[in-house]
Design an enzyme around this catalytic site. Sequence first.
Site, mmCIF file in Angstrom:
data_model
loop_
_atom_site.group_PDB
_atom_site.id
_atom_site.type_symbol
_atom_site.label_atom_id
_atom_site.label_comp_id
_atom_site.label_asym_id
_atom_site.label_seq_id
_atom_site.Cartn_x
_atom_site.Cartn_y
_atom_site.Cartn_z
ATOM 1 N N GLY A 39 40.907 55.627 47.428
ATOM 2 C CA GLY A 39 41.123 57.047 47.194
ATOM 3 C C GLY A 39 40.444 57.833 48.293
ATOM 4 N N SER A 40 40.585 59.140 48.258
ATOM 5 C CA SER A 40 40.084 59.957 49.368
ATOM 6 C C SER A 40 38.568 59.867 49.517
ATOM 7 C CB SER A 40 40.504 61.416 49.156
ATOM 8 O OG SER A 40 40.040 61.876 47.885
ATOM 9 N N GLU A 42 36.711 57.465 49.016
ATOM 10 C CA GLU A 42 36.296 56.126 49.438
ATOM 11 C C GLU A 42 36.648 55.847 50.901
ATOM 12 O OE1 GLU A 42 36.167 56.909 45.705
ATOM 13 O OE2 GLU A 42 38.187 56.512 46.412
ATOM 14 N N GLU A 61 43.474 50.242 39.259
ATOM 15 C CA GLU A 61 42.053 49.910 39.301
ATOM 16 C C GLU A 61 41.662 48.785 38.340
ATOM 17 O OE1 GLU A 61 43.257 52.978 39.377
ATOM 18 O OE2 GLU A 61 42.162 54.207 40.834
ATOM 19 N N HIS A 84 38.019 54.440 42.870
ATOM 20 C CA HIS A 84 38.038 55.875 43.077
ATOM 21 C C HIS A 84 37.130 56.536 42.043
ATOM 22 C CE1 HIS A 84 39.349 59.492 44.811
ATOM 23 N NE2 HIS A 84 40.413 59.749 44.067
ATOM 24 N N HIS A 291 35.642 37.208 14.099
ATOM 25 C CA HIS A 291 36.726 38.174 14.291
ATOM 26 C C HIS A 291 36.981 38.980 13.030
ATOM 27 C CE1 HIS A 291 41.049 38.937 16.005
ATOM 28 N NE2 HIS A 291 40.298 40.008 16.006
ATOM 29 N N GLY A 410 38.592 40.049 24.459
ATOM 30 C CA GLY A 410 39.757 40.347 23.638
ATOM 31 C C GLY A 410 40.586 41.487 24.193
#
Length: 540
Positions: A39-40, A42, A61, A84, A291, A410
């Site tokens: 992104g800008s 970065e 991402e 980003h 679970h 999960g």
Amino acid sequence: MKRKTAAETDQQARRPTVREAVHQWMRDVGIDTVFGNPGSTELPMFRDFPEDFRYVLGLQESVVVGMADGYAQTTRNAALVNLHSAAGVGHAMGNIFTAFKNQTPLVVTAGQQARSILPFDPFLFAAQATDLPKPYVKWACEPARAEDVPLALARAYHLAMQPPCGPVFVSIPADDWDKPSAWVPPRTVTRSIAPDPVAIRAVAKALDKAKRPAIVAGTGVDRDGAVNLLVTLAEQHRAAVYTAPMSARCGFPENHDLFGGFLPAMRERIVATLAEYDLVLVLGAPAFSYHVEGEGPHVPEGTALWQIVDDPHTAAWTPGGNSVVASLDLAIAALIDGTKTVKRRAPPRRQRASPEEAGQPMSVAYVLQTLHGVRGDQDVVVEEAPGSRGVMQQNLPMNGADSFYTMASGGLGYGMPAAVGVALGRQRKRLKGRTIALMGDGSSMYSIQALYAASQLGLPITFVILNNRRYAALQDFAPVFGYAKGEKPAGTDLPHLDFVSLANGQGVPASRVERPEQLRKSLETALAAKGPYLVELVVS
């Protein structure tokens, strides 16, 4: 004493930029690959990107983090991720959560707007940037000064690599990279936890005295490179070995005579499975992951419970028994040395699955038995087909060390990009064999963009899509929550997905198989391909 070269002397004499210091630190810790979606904010990080580094692009991402997770697990070194600011970190949170649960060491960086305009809430800035990924990172930091960025990354790396491993987060303003800084001195931080000698002697004594011991192996056994040690320990004691509930790695070879099977994530069924044993030793796993809610004891009445795990939090919440906090390779090696070879009757062998007959539509069991017959001994499986996991455990046995990966969280969207990372890591280590991504149709749609990365990198991955046209795990689990037999929860059917077109559109050759007589040949073709290949299997 080795004399310094002129270049080394010059490097130490001048002050580097933040960018230069970070690049050198990366070399010092063995990181030459960056996983990202730019992104800008970065872009300044990647100006003058070194030729000896590699940038691996992910189209979303969460895909980026999944690829880095698989790569880090395979190479056993932290992977560097670049995201980003704000929204990009938000997109990635599903697989950051999974990396936290997987205990995968990741150094996650995100851009931040320039410091000079932060007081004005600029476009694309991250308010309270370090709070966004919490609590699913071990540490989060936005350095107070630009010159502190290299040291912050070094600290983050060492924390990521310390047991229990996990992701860390550093937010870096866009204008920091050209500021003067200082070189980060290379240093070593011990990463293993030695077992307390008194505690390990107590475990050894309990093992020697037991008449019918059982071992429960979790993800930590393979993560610590201790699978072969566990085989030695189990054979020394003729102990049955079970896989812990929801284990994300293979802790014991599943074709071994001492392998007892898989513990379900249900309290009463765990107790029933372990009822015949007077000692249960849990290695590298919680005791136990559930679970659904249950009642009664966590282990059978009269059964002693010992646990060895590298996470003090897990040891603390274990509801009974005794726990030792240690690295699994060191602890199991100490148990081998500290216990006797005991003459016990071997536990009964686990019953193998019967051959499945061909049918149309094909059953998942038939498909996986056929896959088992054609895959290579050095192939690895990355799985995200939760609706078929029980069938997989019966019909597709894993070989032991570094042979199997799945998500401990999960959370869906991990398997496809993780397979890319695993294949890339195995390529880096010059390991033979192919990576098999075993995916459910619903799961694969969470991160289908990973096919593009596999294609661009030309990786030896076979994507096997089990297309049952539904979210099978939800439909199969519905009766537990009061649904009538055969009643479908809303939104759990998935008609009309075309995975061949989805693959071809991202540069991956693919085929669709509906008839059992086509299956073996199609799988052989998919496994023999030079680069990635997808095979869509229509199953019942």
